[in-house]
Design an enzyme around this catalytic site. Structure first.
Site, mmCIF file in Angstrom:
data_model
loop_
_atom_site.group_PDB
_atom_site.id
_atom_site.type_symbol
_atom_site.label_atom_id
_atom_site.label_comp_id
_atom_site.label_asym_id
_atom_site.label_seq_id
_atom_site.Cartn_x
_atom_site.Cartn_y
_atom_site.Cartn_z
ATOM 1 C CG ASP A 31 20.330 107.577 68.972
ATOM 2 O OD1 ASP A 31 21.216 106.761 68.648
ATOM 3 O OD2 ASP A 31 19.237 107.639 68.407
ATOM 4 C CG HIS A 63 31.083 105.705 67.776
ATOM 5 N ND1 HIS A 63 29.757 105.832 68.134
ATOM 6 C CD2 HIS A 63 31.135 104.690 66.866
ATOM 7 C CE1 HIS A 63 29.030 104.936 67.476
ATOM 8 N NE2 HIS A 63 29.849 104.246 66.696
ATOM 9 C CG LEU A 108 28.482 114.222 88.132
ATOM 10 C CD1 LEU A 108 27.033 114.686 88.263
ATOM 11 C CD2 LEU A 108 29.043 114.600 86.767
#
Length: 224
Positions: A2, A19, A113
Site C-alpha cells: 500500500d 505503481h 520461492l
C-alpha cells in the site's frame, strides 16, 4: 502492499509512476525473501475493490501487470521462483489471462520461492465461492454437510495447496486487513509498517521478520 498513490503524489508524479515504483519494490522484496530463507510470499497486488478506482488508473495497473508478466517471467523461472495467481483472473480479459497462465506454466518447477500474487482478489468473495461449491456438492449428493470440516472447506479456497500465512505485513501505516486472506489469517501475526510500498526494501522486510521472531504464538492455547 500500500502507498503507491501517496508516494507519487508526494513527489508530484503521475499515479502510474507510483505503481511502477511499486513493481520495482516487488522485485526487491522477492530478492530479500530469498536471502532471508522465506519459502512462501503472497502479494496483495489488486483487490476486487480496486476495479472501482478511476478508469485510467485501472488501465495503467492492468497494463503494468501484463508488462511485468512478460518482462519478469524468464527471470522468475531462472531463479527457481514459482508464480501462482489467486483471485478472479477472468475479469482481466483473455489476453491477460493467457499471460498469467503462461507465467504459471513456465515457472511451475520452481522450488526456491513460492510467489503468489492476489489479483482481483477479495477474501469474502473467496469464502462465498467456496460456500457455493459446498452447497452445489450437497445438492448433488457429492458431500454430506455433516462431514464438512475446516480442512475440507479449505481445499475449496484459492489457496488450497498453500500453507496459512505466518506473518502479514501491512505497509504505509494502514492498520486493517482490507479483505485479504480472511480465512487463512486466523492465527497469522501482523506487523504494521509506516514505509510506503515503493520504498520497501530488504531493511524493512528484515525488521518485520525480527519483530515476528519476538512473538509468542499460542494458537489459542495456554503455555506453561
Amino acid at each position: 502492499m500500500d502507498g503507491n498513490r501517496r508516494w507519487a503524489e508526494a513527489r508530484g508524479l503521475p499515479v502510474p509512476l507510483g505503481h511502477k515504483a511499486g513493481a520495482e519494490a516487488v522485485r526487491r522484496t522477492i530478492e530479500a525473501c530469498i536471502e532471508q530463507g522465506v519459502g512462501w510470499l503472497t502479494l496483495f497486488a489488486f483487490s476486487s475493490e480496486n476495479w472501482l478506482r478511476p478508469v485510467d488508473e485501472v488501465r495503467a495497473l492492468t497494463g503494468l501487470l501484463r508488462l511485468y508478466l512478460r518482462a519478469e517471467v524468464a527471470t522468475l523461472a531462472k531463479e527457481g521462483i514459482r508464480l501462482r495467481v489467486i483471485g478472479d483472473r477472468h475479469r482481466f480479459g483473455a489476453e491477460t489471462m493467457k499471460e498469467i497462465e503462461r507465467a504459471e506454466t513456465q515457472t511451475a518447477k520452481g522450488t526456491r520461492l513460492n510467489l503468489t500474487v492476489a489479483l482481483s482478489y477479495g477474501g469474502r468473495a473467496e469464502i462465498l465461492n467456496a460456500a457455493r461449491l459446498v452447497a452445489e456438492a450437497a445438492r448433488d449428493g457429492r458431500i454430506d454437510p455433516a462431514e464438512l470440516d475446516e480442512a475440507s472447506f479449505g481445499r475449496l479456497l484459492f489457496t488450497a495447496d498453500m500453507p496459512d500465512p505466518d506473518l502479514i505485513i501491512r505497509t504505509s501505516g494502514e492498520q486493517r486487513l482490507s479483505n485479504f486472506l480472511l480465512w487463512q489469517a486466523a492465527y497469522a501475526e501482523f506487523v504494521f509498517q509506516d514505509v510506503l510500498w515503493p520504498d520497501y526494501d530488504a531493511t524493512a522486510l528484515g525488521a518485520a521478520i525480527r519483530e515476528f521472531g519476538r512473538r509468542e504464538r499460542r494458537y489459542g492455547a495456554r503455555t506453561g
